[in-house]
Design a protein around this motif. Structure first.
Motif, PDB file in Angstrom:
ATOM      1  N   ILE A   1       0.841  -1.203   0.000  1.00  0.00           N
ATOM      2  CA  ILE A   1       0.000   0.000   0.000  1.00  0.00           C
ATOM      3  C   ILE A   1       0.870   1.245   0.000  1.00  0.00           C
ATOM      4  O   ILE A   1       0.598   2.222  -0.702  1.00  0.00           O
ATOM      5  CB  ILE A   1      -0.951  -0.005   1.212  1.00  0.00           C
ATOM      6  CG1 ILE A   1      -1.947  -1.156   1.036  1.00  0.00           C
ATOM      7  CG2 ILE A   1      -1.662   1.339   1.335  1.00  0.00           C
ATOM      8  CD1 ILE A   1      -3.154  -1.039   1.887  1.00  0.00           C
ATOM      9  N   SER A   2       1.954   1.208   0.792  1.00  0.00           N
ATOM     10  CA  SER A   2       2.879   2.343   0.816  1.00  0.00           C
ATOM     11  C   SER A   2       3.425   2.605  -0.585  1.00  0.00           C
ATOM     12  O   SER A   2       3.503   3.759  -1.034  1.00  0.00           O
ATOM     13  CB  SER A   2       4.011   2.039   1.795  1.00  0.00           C
ATOM     14  OG  SER A   2       4.999   3.019   1.729  1.00  0.00           O
ATOM     15  N   ALA A   3       3.773   1.527  -1.296  1.00  0.00           N
ATOM     16  CA  ALA A   3       4.300   1.668  -2.662  1.00  0.00           C
ATOM     17  C   ALA A   3       3.238   2.245  -3.591  1.00  0.00           C
ATOM     18  O   ALA A   3       3.531   3.100  -4.443  1.00  0.00           O
ATOM     19  CB  ALA A   3       4.785   0.317  -3.174  1.00  0.00           C
ATOM     20  N   LEU A   4       1.991   1.818  -3.387  1.00  0.00           N
ATOM     21  CA  LEU A   4       0.899   2.320  -4.218  1.00  0.00           C
ATOM     22  C   LEU A   4       0.697   3.822  -3.995  1.00  0.00           C
ATOM     23  O   LEU A   4       0.582   4.605  -4.960  1.00  0.00           O
ATOM     24  CB  LEU A   4      -0.383   1.557  -3.866  1.00  0.00           C
ATOM     25  CG  LEU A   4      -1.585   1.831  -4.750  1.00  0.00           C
ATOM     26  CD1 LEU A   4      -1.382   1.185  -6.113  1.00  0.00           C
ATOM     27  CD2 LEU A   4      -2.863   1.299  -4.107  1.00  0.00           C
ATOM     28  N   ILE A   5       0.695   4.223  -2.718  1.00  0.00           N
ATOM     29  CA  ILE A   5       0.524   5.649  -2.421  1.00  0.00           C
ATOM     30  C   ILE A   5       1.714   6.431  -2.979  1.00  0.00           C
ATOM     31  O   ILE A   5       1.550   7.533  -3.519  1.00  0.00           O
ATOM     32  CB  ILE A   5       0.367   5.865  -0.900  1.00  0.00           C
ATOM     33  CG1 ILE A   5      -0.995   5.322  -0.450  1.00  0.00           C
ATOM     34  CG2 ILE A   5       0.494   7.343  -0.540  1.00  0.00           C
ATOM     35  CD1 ILE A   5      -1.261   5.466   1.031  1.00  0.00           C
ATOM     36  N   ALA A   6       2.923   5.849  -2.871  1.00  0.00           N
ATOM     37  CA  ALA A   6       4.107   6.513  -3.422  1.00  0.00           C
ATOM     38  C   ALA A   6       3.958   6.709  -4.931  1.00  0.00           C
ATOM     39  O   ALA A   6       4.284   7.773  -5.466  1.00  0.00           O
ATOM     40  CB  ALA A   6       5.357   5.697  -3.104  1.00  0.00           C
ATOM     41  N   ALA A   7       3.420   5.689  -5.611  1.00  0.00           N
ATOM     42  CA  ALA A   7       3.234   5.796  -7.062  1.00  0.00           C
ATOM     43  C   ALA A   7       2.245   6.921  -7.387  1.00  0.00           C
ATOM     44  O   ALA A   7       2.477   7.713  -8.316  1.00  0.00           O
ATOM     45  CB  ALA A   7       2.739   4.466  -7.622  1.00  0.00           C
TER      46      ALA A   7
ATOM     47  N   ILE B   1      11.131   1.999   5.557  1.00  0.00           N
ATOM     48  CA  ILE B   1      10.573   1.804   4.210  1.00  0.00           C
ATOM     49  C   ILE B   1       9.349   2.696   3.996  1.00  0.00           C
ATOM     50  O   ILE B   1       9.200   3.314   2.932  1.00  0.00           O
ATOM     51  CB  ILE B   1      10.205   0.318   3.995  1.00  0.00           C
ATOM     52  CG1 ILE B   1      11.485  -0.516   3.866  1.00  0.00           C
ATOM     53  CG2 ILE B   1       9.336   0.146   2.747  1.00  0.00           C
ATOM     54  CD1 ILE B   1      11.243  -2.006   3.769  1.00  0.00           C
ATOM     55  N   TYR B   2       8.496   2.793   5.009  1.00  0.00           N
ATOM     56  CA  TYR B   2       7.292   3.627   4.893  1.00  0.00           C
ATOM     57  C   TYR B   2       7.646   5.082   4.570  1.00  0.00           C
ATOM     58  O   TYR B   2       6.890   5.772   3.885  1.00  0.00           O
ATOM     59  CB  TYR B   2       6.485   3.604   6.192  1.00  0.00           C
ATOM     60  CG  TYR B   2       5.911   2.264   6.558  1.00  0.00           C
ATOM     61  CD1 TYR B   2       5.640   1.293   5.597  1.00  0.00           C
ATOM     62  CD2 TYR B   2       5.624   1.952   7.883  1.00  0.00           C
ATOM     63  CE1 TYR B   2       5.118   0.055   5.948  1.00  0.00           C
ATOM     64  CE2 TYR B   2       5.099   0.719   8.241  1.00  0.00           C
ATOM     65  CZ  TYR B   2       4.844  -0.229   7.267  1.00  0.00           C
ATOM     66  OH  TYR B   2       4.329  -1.440   7.612  1.00  0.00           O
ATOM     67  N   LEU B   3       8.785   5.549   5.109  1.00  0.00           N
ATOM     68  CA  LEU B   3       9.186   6.932   4.825  1.00  0.00           C
ATOM     69  C   LEU B   3       9.951   7.049   3.507  1.00  0.00           C
ATOM     70  O   LEU B   3       9.806   8.034   2.781  1.00  0.00           O
ATOM     71  CB  LEU B   3      10.059   7.478   5.961  1.00  0.00           C
ATOM     72  CG  LEU B   3       9.335   7.885   7.237  1.00  0.00           C
ATOM     73  CD1 LEU B   3      10.322   8.023   8.375  1.00  0.00           C
ATOM     74  CD2 LEU B   3       8.592   9.196   7.044  1.00  0.00           C
ATOM     75  N   MET B   4      10.783   6.052   3.208  1.00  0.00           N
ATOM     76  CA  MET B   4      11.661   6.155   2.041  1.00  0.00           C
ATOM     77  C   MET B   4      10.918   5.993   0.716  1.00  0.00           C
ATOM     78  O   MET B   4      11.287   6.621  -0.270  1.00  0.00           O
ATOM     79  CB  MET B   4      12.787   5.106   2.142  1.00  0.00           C
ATOM     80  CG  MET B   4      13.909   5.482   3.071  1.00  0.00           C
ATOM     81  SD  MET B   4      14.869   6.876   2.452  1.00  0.00           S
ATOM     82  CE  MET B   4      14.476   8.130   3.622  1.00  0.00           C
ATOM     83  N   LEU B   5       9.869   5.145   0.707  1.00  0.00           N
ATOM     84  CA  LEU B   5       9.160   4.939  -0.564  1.00  0.00           C
ATOM     85  C   LEU B   5       8.551   6.240  -1.098  1.00  0.00           C
ATOM     86  O   LEU B   5       8.827   6.623  -2.241  1.00  0.00           O
ATOM     87  CB  LEU B   5       8.098   3.854  -0.409  1.00  0.00           C
ATOM     88  CG  LEU B   5       8.592   2.400  -0.506  1.00  0.00           C
ATOM     89  CD1 LEU B   5       7.450   1.441  -0.225  1.00  0.00           C
ATOM     90  CD2 LEU B   5       9.187   2.114  -1.878  1.00  0.00           C
ATOM     91  N   PRO B   6       7.729   6.953  -0.299  1.00  0.00           N
ATOM     92  CA  PRO B   6       7.201   8.210  -0.854  1.00  0.00           C
ATOM     93  C   PRO B   6       8.283   9.254  -1.090  1.00  0.00           C
ATOM     94  O   PRO B   6       8.182  10.045  -2.030  1.00  0.00           O
ATOM     95  CB  PRO B   6       6.191   8.682   0.198  1.00  0.00           C
ATOM     96  CG  PRO B   6       6.461   7.899   1.413  1.00  0.00           C
ATOM     97  CD  PRO B   6       7.142   6.639   1.013  1.00  0.00           C
ATOM     98  N   PHE B   7       9.341   9.234  -0.255  1.00  0.00           N
ATOM     99  CA  PHE B   7      10.420  10.197  -0.484  1.00  0.00           C
ATOM    100  C   PHE B   7      11.061   9.959  -1.846  1.00  0.00           C
ATOM    101  O   PHE B   7      11.282  10.894  -2.630  1.00  0.00           O
ATOM    102  CB  PHE B   7      11.473  10.103   0.624  1.00  0.00           C
ATOM    103  CG  PHE B   7      12.650  10.998   0.369  1.00  0.00           C
ATOM    104  CD1 PHE B   7      12.566  12.352   0.660  1.00  0.00           C
ATOM    105  CD2 PHE B   7      13.810  10.519  -0.214  1.00  0.00           C
ATOM    106  CE1 PHE B   7      13.626  13.199   0.384  1.00  0.00           C
ATOM    107  CE2 PHE B   7      14.877  11.358  -0.497  1.00  0.00           C
ATOM    108  CZ  PHE B   7      14.777  12.699  -0.188  1.00  0.00           C
ATOM    109  N   LEU B   8      11.361   8.692  -2.125  1.00  0.00           N
ATOM    110  CA  LEU B   8      11.972   8.351  -3.417  1.00  0.00           C
ATOM    111  C   LEU B   8      11.026   8.742  -4.559  1.00  0.00           C
ATOM    112  O   LEU B   8      11.463   9.293  -5.581  1.00  0.00           O
ATOM    113  CB  LEU B   8      12.271   6.846  -3.452  1.00  0.00           C
ATOM    114  CG  LEU B   8      12.974   6.326  -4.703  1.00  0.00           C
ATOM    115  CD1 LEU B   8      14.311   7.012  -4.898  1.00  0.00           C
ATOM    116  CD2 LEU B   8      13.199   4.812  -4.615  1.00  0.00           C
TER     117      LEU B   8
END
Lengths: 408, 408
Positions: free
Chosen positions: A8-14, A228-235
């Motif tokens: 989900i974190s990756a999805l929100i990051a996307a 990971i939760y912080l780094m995914l949206p940051f990236l």
């Protein structure tokens, strides 16, 4: 469960990536109208480029995090829910929740201060004071949740100092300084198109790789999930910014982005309990800082801008220079420049009147000293490549070599 | 114990007041250099006044809060500490800790967005979107810590709707709208020297009085302590700002301050569980909003600025006006202006060609309609007086009258 929340974190990051990509061009005029723009000095036409887009990126990051935060806590709660009564479990992870919010508070403070710096052009002392202030919530939550200030000693030091040492208040000072270092380290390795964002992308990808390896090994699962939760949206938002900030830049990032990125790294390093590994990923920044010391602390004259010089006829970058009389330097300054000269890490042009002209002491100029005049794009690529090599070295140090110094 | 922490909070607030008083004049030039200034249109010389000082005040508030936060938690922890083992108690108030941090995160977001608005001059839709975004952390912590969405019905409605009603998601929408209302309500009752800060000072003093009364009565002690911890430093930095913002203003506060103040009130109202009482303290703002509705929603033409007109020869303020053909208004608009005309709440000048000239629909202009042209300082004093009267009414409604509607 954790695979699901990471997905989900990756999805929100996307989603954050896609909406940031759309937003950036729409805000360009607004920034220029507000007087937030600068000339790109390393271009023939010296175009006016809107500046401080870090604030937009930072806000996008915060919104993504706000939307994400309820997810892991809702699912962990649901997993723990009392089936019969439906009551909330006593084990709701309030500590981790407080950690996440404190992390965002520190980051939000830093975005605010960075933007204030871009707009108001704050003084040097503020640039050291402000990150310290921004770290306060973080140190507070560390104090409340862990307050572990014991350092495990490397094997060779144990006969002298014992297995571990409680360094108390000094541990907090170390964490505060880590934040100050991270925010400023990215800020001083900057000035050519895409470099600030490029290095941040490499560092955050490195941190992500490290987190995934540790998760796979089953080490400190909670800490690495948190990171990971912080780094995914940051990236994600950094990649969106990269699209417009890479050569030739359509937008500049401003101090805001450097502060934002630095604080985000400091946060995951401190609350994820891998600050030493984080510093390994910061090797190019540390090298740049050490190389800059003679000028930063004014042992050698330091011009206001140390950017490389642009040659419009060839479209290449040349070193920018500083000059001094060696006999007018104090002893320590003279020692520094002579060592650097001996190691061939600076250019050295002796003038007939005794003056010496050298390059300015930055990693960007060092690249130009070693490789001669090259294109701006190449310098950024080279420094990003160096960052990748340092990450690989860091992984080697962290995994095979660490067992020589610590029990694993 | 709670007396002690409140005393420390007051001490930190006093320090924040003194340092803010010293800081404000030192930053004036920096703001003007950054292009953050505006003309004071209600003065003979129309001097240039540095703007957006809300950002400085907001930062001072945040620093004061960061320094304060460890205090209550350290002391409560110490009081609970296991005497034998010295271990941390299992009862450390993590929920309250998370609440406090989330409150600061919402406030910090709002300062950031307010400052971005001042610098970038964001569009109207952002002014509604941004506070909603800023409330997200707050709603999240409410969801995690309480998730109580049940409303107690007033006595007269109970036969119809029962003793209480779970309104679920609508409660979150209500809280989100409360934050949007609070931030914008202060922003639209503004424009003359000292008014934004003056009303905020009266509201925060009212909230403090209410908290102290409730503490004395022993109602919901934790909630009201929480509110006091936030309101004391807020009042302190606002008083410092008032010293420079009152007539004649040396600095302007900008949207930043209005957003900051509004969000701080929304935070204490929501997490302190007294949002209805808070709305009673906002009566002048609610009146101003209702009175503005015909222009805000464009039933009646609305000029870009609705500030009163300054007469340099007498140094007095006169009403500013708008004009329209009554037959060109739609039915609802016509109804609104005719009701206001009937109630003598607007001036009404019929022109020979059918046009009508009325004052702009703001509380400031209403004061001038009722009392005729007066000095700028007097308008602010009058509106602050009105705010005090509304607080007294609110107290009467809250205490003696509430027992008619609710069990007490």
């Amino acid at each position: 469960m954790s695979g699901f929340t990471i997905a989900i974190s990756a999805l929100i990051a996307a989603c954050a990536y896609l909406s940031t990509i759309r937003m950036i061009p729409r805000f360009k005029d607004m920034f220029i109208k507000a007087g937030l723009y600068g000339k790109d000095l390393c271009k023939r036409e010296q175009p006016q480029i809107p500046e401080s887009f870090g604030v937009l990126i930072g806000c996008a990051f915060l919104v993504a995090m706000f939307l994400f935060i309820p997810i892991p806590f809702t699912f962990e709660e649901a997993a723990l829910l009392d089936v019969k009564t439906g009551a909330k479990p006593a084990t709701f992870p309030h500590e981790e929740f407080a950690e996440m919010i404190a992390a965002l508070l520190s980051i939000c403070c830093m975005i605010l201060l960075g933007f204030a710096d871009d707009v108001l052009d704050l003084r040097w002392r503020h640039k050291l004071l402000l990150p310290t202030m921004g770290t306060l919530p973080l140190l507070m939550v560390y104090y409340v949740n862990f307050n572990i200030t014991t350092v495990i000693m490397p094997k060779f030091a144990r006969p002298l100092l014992g297995y571990s040492l409680d360094i108390g208040i000094f541990y907090y000072i170390y964490m505060g300084m880590l934040a100050v270092f991270c925010t400023n380290a990215i800020n001083i390795l900057a000035g050519i198109n895409g470099l600030e964002v490029g290095q941040s992308i490499v560092i955050s990808a490195s941190v992500l790789c490290f987190n995934i390896i540790e998760l796979a090994l089953g080490h400190q699962v909670d800490c690495h999930k948190f990171s990971i939760y912080l780094m995914l949206p940051f990236l994600a938002v950094s990649l969106a910014l990269w699209k417009y900030n890479k050569y030739p830049s359509q937008v500049f990032v401003g101090d805001t982005y450097c502060y934002f990125a630095g604080m985000t790294f400091a946060v995951v390093g401190i609350l994820g309990h891998f600050s030493k590994t984080l510093l390994l990923f910061f090797m190019p920044q540390i090298l740049n800082f050490l190389y800059s010391v003679p000028q930063l602390f004014h042992f050698v004259p330091c011009p206001r801008h140390r950017l490389p010089k642009y040659d419009a006829s060839t479209d290449l970058l040349h070193i920018s220079t500083t000059e001094f009389h060696p006999e007018k330097l104090n002893k320590l300054g003279l020692l520094m420049v002579l060592v650097l000269k001996k190691l061939k890490l600076i250019s050295w042009q002796q003038q007939s009147d005794g003056r010496v002209i050298t390059n300015n002491f930055t990693l960007i100029n060092l690249v130009l000293v070693v490789f001669g005049p090259v294109h701006e794009k190449v310098v950024t690529q080279f420094l990003m490549g160096l960052q990748v090599i340092c990450t690989l070295c860091a992984m080697v140090i962290r995994y095979p070599l660490a067992s020589y110094f610590y029990d694993t």
